[in-house]
Write an enzyme that holds these catalytic residues in place. Structure first.
Site, short mmCIF file in Angstrom:
data_model
loop_
_atom_site.label_atom_id
_atom_site.label_comp_id
_atom_site.label_asym_id
_atom_site.label_seq_id
_atom_site.Cartn_x
_atom_site.Cartn_y
_atom_site.Cartn_z
N ARG A 26 -12.05 -22.08 -14.16
CA ARG A 26 -12.37 -23.51 -14.08
C ARG A 26 -11.63 -24.11 -12.89
NH1 ARG A 26 -10.40 -28.45 -15.63
NH2 ARG A 26 -8.43 -27.44 -16.23
N LYS A 29 -9.89 -31.50 -10.67
CA LYS A 29 -9.39 -32.32 -9.58
C LYS A 29 -7.93 -32.02 -9.27
CE LYS A 29 -12.53 -36.19 -10.47
NZ LYS A 29 -12.63 -37.64 -10.80
N LYS A 48 -2.70 -21.22 -15.21
CA LYS A 48 -3.12 -22.58 -14.89
C LYS A 48 -2.24 -23.06 -13.73
CE LYS A 48 -3.57 -27.21 -16.80
NZ LYS A 48 -3.37 -28.08 -17.98
N ASP A 144 -5.98 -33.51 -24.85
CA ASP A 144 -7.14 -32.88 -24.21
C ASP A 144 -7.76 -31.87 -25.18
OD1 ASP A 144 -9.01 -32.37 -22.29
OD2 ASP A 144 -7.77 -30.92 -21.20
#
Length: 571
Positions: A26, A29, A48, A144
């Protein structure tokens, strides 16, 4: 900040040079997700990477706080923390466990409209609630919580991950920062209210809705339509294949007002989740059921009850009988005419001290003028336990019926001291002494088969019951003599007529009650015309302020009906 990054990097066994990127999962931004392979361990991890070069020192401090937070979270249903640091390019690198099963969003796409079993959904819900409750108990909000952040290490297990927005809640300054608007955005955040624990519950409800229906709870072509649906809680109905319990739990999590939503701890106490919580790992004792969950009236339990020793079996049968009796008394309190007796059957009948024992009339045979009283003993097995309201027919022969009055007197006078007696039959004149409830039972149980033999029952206070019967008989005869009337001997046809009228005194439907009252008024009018005021007074006495029992009501009503019928036939 650079010194902290260097110190953090020195503490780690491996560096970024020991990993190489397999694929990019993924790209966002401010962050991106990768699948990396460790060269030494030959094991895949999820990385990540958060870019901090263009952000302020406050955001960098937030990234360091998140890495410290991840290292302290250890729960079977939270993605396992592996490693983290800040590289020389001001990128926060967070390494977590990688699962080949992917995430829940991919699992929904692969299903292609095929719904998940309800048992699996309940199991996933229990595990997710445990994870959310663990975060909330450590003063952490996920912020989230989407299907993309629910990972599947195994088919029936889930884990929460991707804590890119997770923060420690400061009681003095609640979290109010959110990034963008998604389908799982809660109404309070759209109204610029602080993001709290109940906001995670809303997001979890949106995830469970999507897992159940395979579509988002709120979906619109534009942002204005999405916000309108979220504020008005406009959702499509869930599939009908799922139970109302599951649907209700999802609706509770999607309540608009945060104060009306349950907490994760409250949802975990739902009885429907108890069987699935027992299968979870490292479960806190507060979520364990107080009593073990087992099916009710399973074949094993029935076999175990039937195999109990004689002593325990008798106690259980007697206890069940007493419970049935209490339930019947609560169901028909108006017709309950007896008090609880404390005398024992092994003591003389004179030790009853005025306590009345229950003596129920079971069945009336309309073809004869006899009434048989029978009851089952407490020594019968569990299979032979029958509701006390079920009655039996009399099976006496015509020769035996002629000797009924003598047998009745002998029973009540000579055998009152016995524990087990063979109860005889009552004469036709004593029918009026029976409570209306018992007579109604006789009318409603005519379809039952007749047994071939009498049943022996224990009676503790037969003498007292016989005293009541004798008193009722004297009362009847005295009243009839006062009116200069002769004793009336019932025939079989008259018996049926009386019973059909007395049945209307029970607790039947409203129409039958109205017919009974109309019949009563007609008899009262007839007595007034005949100037029989004493009989009229006796008939209306039970309905005054000093009303008597239902037994006396039946006595007076039967006496009046019989005398009136005889006089009408004579004229």
């Amino acid at each position: 900040m650079q010194m902290e990054a260097n110190d953090c990097q020195e503490e780690h066994k491996f560096t970024l040079d020991n990993y190489h990127v397999v694929e990019q999962v993924r790209r966002g931004k401010s962050s991106s997700d990768f699948v990396v392979l460790h060269d030494i361990e030959d094991k895949k991890y999820a990385m990540k990477k958060i870019c901090l070069a263009k952000h302020t020192d406050k955001l960098k401090q937030t990234a360091l706080q998140e890495m410290k937070l991840l290292s302290s979270l250890k729960n079977p249903y939270i993605v396992h923390y592996e490693d983290s640091w800040i590289d020389n390019d001001n990128n926060a690198c967070i390494f977590t466990a990688y699962y080949e099963g992917g995430n829940m969003a991919n699992a929904i796409k692969k299903a292609r409209g095929k719904l998940f079993p309800e048992e699996r959904i309940f199991k996933w819900l229990a595990q997710l609630l445990l994870a959310v409750n663990y975060l909330h108990s450590n003063r952490v909000v996920h912020m989230d919580l989407t299907c993309s952040n629910i990972f599947l290490p195994k088919d029936d297990h889930v884990q929460l991950g991707n804590y890119g927005l997770a923060k420690l809640i400061n009681p003095e300054k609640p979290v109010s920062m959110v990034s963008g608007i998604s389908n799982s955005m809660c109404p309070e955040v759209l109204e610029d209210q602080p993001y709290g624990y109940k906001s995670d519950i809303w997001s979890l409800g949106c995830c469970m809705y999507e897992i159940t229906a395979h579509q988002p709870a709120f979906k619109a072509p534009d942002m204005a339509g999405l916000i309108n649906k979220i504020n008005r809680s406009l959702m499509s109905p869930l599939p009908i294949v799922y139970s109302s319990t599951l649907k209700q739990m999802i609706k509770l999590m999607l309540r608009k007002k945060p104060e009306y939503r349950p907490t994760a701890c409250e949802l975990l106490r739902n009885p429907s989740l108890q069987p699935y919580l027992l299968q979870c790992q490292n479960l806190s004792p507060i979520y364990l059921p107080v009593f073990p969950i087992k099916p009710v009236n399973s074949p094993k339990d029935k076999a175990r009850r039937n195999s109990l020793p004689g002593k325990f079996g008798k106690e259980r049968v007697s206890r069940e009988k007493s419970e049935v009796s209490r339930s019947l008394e609560n169901l028909y309190p108006f017709w309950t005419n007896t008090e609880t007796g404390s005398s024992s059957s092994s003591q003389p009948a004179s030790s009853t001290n005025g306590a009345e024992d229950k003596l129920e009339t079971k069945r009336i045979d309309p073809s004869c003028d006899t009434l048989k009283i029978s009851e089952f003993t407490s020594q019968k097995s569990d299979e032979s336990l029958i509701d006390p309201d079920i009655a039996v027919y009399s099976t006496e022969t015509p020769a035996e019926e002629n000797a009924l009055p003598k047998e009745t007197e002998n029973i009540f006078s000579e055998e009152s001291q016995l524990r087990d007696v063979d109860v005889g039959v009552v004469s036709a004149q004593e029918v009026a002494c029976s409570p209306p409830r018992a007579i109604e039972e006789a009318e409603t149980q005519e379809a039952l088969p007749k047994p071939k033999e009498q049943i022996t029952v224990p009676i503790s206070s037969v003498a007292h019951s016989s005293t009541e019967v004798a008193a009722a008989k004297d009362h009847l005869s005295g009243s009839l003599e006062g009116d200069k009337a002769k004793m009336v001997k019932l025939t079989a046809s008259e018996m049926s007529s009386v019973l059909s009228k007395l049945t209307k005194l029970g607790p039947p439907q409203s129409k039958e009650r109205a017919d009974a009252l109309e019949c009563l008024l007609e008899k009262c009018a007839g007595l007034v015309k005949q100037e029989k005021y004493e009989e009229l007074a006796g008939l209306l006495t039970p309905f005054g302020e000093d009303g008597v029992s239902a037994r006396d009501t039946a006595i007076w009503f039967a006496k009046t009906l019989l005398s009136s019928d005889k006089l009408n036939q004579g004229t």
